[in-house]
Design a protein around this motif. Structure first.
Motif, PDB file in Angstrom:
ATOM      1  N   GLN A  54       0.134  -4.896  -6.351  1.00 32.94           N
ATOM      2  CA  GLN A  54      -0.630  -5.290  -5.163  1.00 32.94           C
ATOM      3  C   GLN A  54      -1.211  -6.696  -5.319  1.00 32.94           C
TER       4      GLN A  54
ATOM      5  N   VAL B  32      -1.532  -1.304  -8.929  1.00 35.14           N
ATOM      6  CA  VAL B  32      -2.578  -2.309  -8.691  1.00 35.14           C
ATOM      7  C   VAL B  32      -2.069  -3.709  -9.020  1.00 35.14           C
TER       8      VAL B  32
ATOM      9  N   ARG C 273       0.846  -1.178   0.000  1.00 36.17           N
ATOM     10  CA  ARG C 273       0.000   0.000   0.000  1.00 36.17           C
ATOM     11  C   ARG C 273       0.889   1.238   0.000  1.00 36.17           C
ATOM     12  N   PHE C 274       0.307   2.381  -0.328  1.00 34.67           N
ATOM     13  CA  PHE C 274       1.102   3.598  -0.360  1.00 34.67           C
ATOM     14  C   PHE C 274       0.244   4.791   0.024  1.00 34.67           C
ATOM     15  N   LEU C 275       0.909   5.828   0.507  1.00 32.33           N
ATOM     16  CA  LEU C 275       0.291   7.115   0.787  1.00 32.33           C
ATOM     17  C   LEU C 275       1.164   8.199   0.177  1.00 32.33           C
TER      18      LEU C 275
ATOM     19  N   ARG D 225     -10.593  -2.966  -9.324  1.00 34.46           N
ATOM     20  CA  ARG D 225      -9.479  -2.254  -8.706  1.00 34.46           C
ATOM     21  C   ARG D 225      -8.752  -1.354  -9.702  1.00 34.46           C
TER      22      ARG D 225
ATOM     23  N   GLU E 160      -0.418 -10.182  -3.311  1.00 34.39           N
ATOM     24  CA  GLU E 160      -1.496 -10.872  -2.607  1.00 34.39           C
ATOM     25  C   GLU E 160      -1.535 -12.348  -2.977  1.00 34.39           C
TER      26      GLU E 160
ATOM     27  N   ARG F 268       2.708   9.732  -7.320  1.00 31.51           N
ATOM     28  CA  ARG F 268       2.186   8.432  -7.757  1.00 31.51           C
ATOM     29  C   ARG F 268       3.055   7.813  -8.850  1.00 31.51           C
TER      30      ARG F 268
ATOM     31  N   ILE G 170       5.780   3.753   0.727  1.00 29.95           N
ATOM     32  CA  ILE G 170       5.330   2.451   0.219  1.00 29.95           C
ATOM     33  C   ILE G 170       5.608   1.405   1.282  1.00 29.95           C
ATOM     34  N   GLU G 171       4.578   0.674   1.639  1.00 29.17           N
ATOM     35  CA  GLU G 171       4.728  -0.390   2.623  1.00 29.17           C
ATOM     36  C   GLU G 171       4.385  -1.726   1.987  1.00 29.17           C
TER      37      GLU G 171
END
Length: 383
Positions: free
Chosen positions: A355, A352, A2-4, A237, A359, A135, A18-19
């Motif tokens: 991610q 995406v 995930r990221f902020l 997504r 997963e 981004r 980024i985690e």
């Protein structure tokens, strides 16, 4: 993963965290900055692009060019900050005139109403598409993760101001090669010339133009995403990610809206089997996604960008301080930023896909991830 992101358009810098990246991923900083430069290029860009020469600095989570498994922090310094220290200071009071003329089509008015602000700049600074620079930096890291397992992403511009590319879509490698030769990331030279002409006309008239981008992801293995819940579907997504880009107002996959005119016999991709290679399709109407999952074909999505709401001949608005009619405010802006939107679209697609990749093949380190992907691909080849 995930990221902020954080930061304002004319603030000191943009930051992204980024985690969830696996340890052991090699990070090429030059590649990150190549992506940053691509976002700033394009015929029809404004004066801001002459000021900012975006470069990424990694300040945590990477040691000697390799991720550690801890959060990765990226920063992008705003070179124009020196000219905005009085207006964007963290402390003190405003020295100057507040912005009170919201722009139609922007977050300006709704934002000041929602957050109870008296200066539109409190909203427009964060709502600005400048945030997408962060981004793109995150997406550039995600691209390096995807490239480690053989997945590649590219984009090109297919329409600007009603001028569309002609002909069928070429092979993925050809798209990458031909778009690099274009100021508009357009693979059709004749269409590009007409696009430039309409951009020139819009600039003369103080207007702006939107368009359509196409993003492709090649060599994506089948099975990323899931059919079992609405929010795990890959197309859900990806669509959400694309719609999160400022000014994007519509997204389609594969045949997209053309499905409305097709009978079922021509709408779907017939399935074949090749010994040694496995299942395949001779067409790609689905755009590489069926039932919310990647199906092994190239993922193809398109997004429509509306014209930028900042106009040099501004539209009618209302002064939020006096409620009197007024022309909307103007900021340094572009006539056309569709090529930049294509780069941001690539970034969001990469994020995406990164991610959903992690997963499916949950791993703390790249060696385990690569082993899991190889085992999965071997199983599919024998299916």
């Amino acid at each position: 993963m995930r990221f902020l992101t954080a930061g304002e358009s004319h603030g000191q810098c943009l930051t992204a965290i980024i985690e969830g990246l696996p340890a052991g991923l090699a990070i090429n900083v030059d590649s990150l900055n190549t992506e940053m430069a691509r976002r700033q290029q394009g015929y029809g860009r404004g004066g801001r692009m002459q000021i900012e020469k975006d470069t990424v600095q990694i300040v945590s989570g990477v040691r000697f060019g390799v991720t550690l498994g801890s959060p990765v922090t990226l920063t992008i310094t705003n070179r124009d900050w020196a000219n905005w220290t009085d207006r964007m200071s963290v402390d003190g009071t405003l020295t100057g005139v507040p912005v009170t003329a919201p722009r139609p089509g922007h977050a300006d008015l709704t934002g000041v109403l929602k957050y109870d602000r008296e200066d539109v700049r409190d909203i427009l600074e964060r709502a600005s598409a400048r945030e997408t620079a962060a981004r793109v930096a995150v997406g550039a890291v995600a691209k390096q993760l995807l490239m480690a397992v053989g997945i590649q992403i590219a984009s090109h511009v297919v329409n600007i101001g009603g001028v569309a590319v002609q002909g069928t879509r070429p092979e993925f490698a050809s798209i990458v090669r031909r778009r690099e030769q274009s100021e508009l990331s357009c693979i059709d030279p004749q269409a590009e010339a007409r696009m430039k002409a309409v951009i020139d006309t819009a600039k003369e008239q103080g207007d702006s133009l939107g368009g359509t981008i196409e993003v492709l992801a090649d060599q994506v293995m089948p099975g990323l995403g899931s059919h079992v819940h609405w929010d795990r579907r890959l197309d859900t997504r990806l669509a959400a990610a694309m719609m999160s880009i400022p000014a994007i107002k519509g997204v389609e996959f594969g045949a997209g809206f053309a499905y409305a005119a097709l009978p079922g016999s021509k709408a779907h991709d017939e399935i074949y089997y090749e010994p040694g290679s496995g299942y395949c399709r001779s067409t790609n109407q689905a755009g590489g996604i069926e039932g919310g999952m990647s199906n092994g074909e190239t993922i193809v999505l398109r997004a429509v960008m509306k014209p930028i709401p900042t106009l040099m001949k501004p539209l009618q608005s209302v002064d939020i301080a006096t409620h009197q009619p007024i022309s909307a405010s103007t900021e340094r802006s572009d006539v056309c930023a569709v090529p930049a939107a294509a780069v941001v679209g690539e970034a969001m697609t990469a994020i995406v896909l990164g991610q959903v990749l992690l997963e499916k093949f949950s791993s703390d380190c790249m060696s385990d991830l690569l082993a899991a992907v190889e085992q999965y691909r071997n199983r599919l080849a024998q299916a």
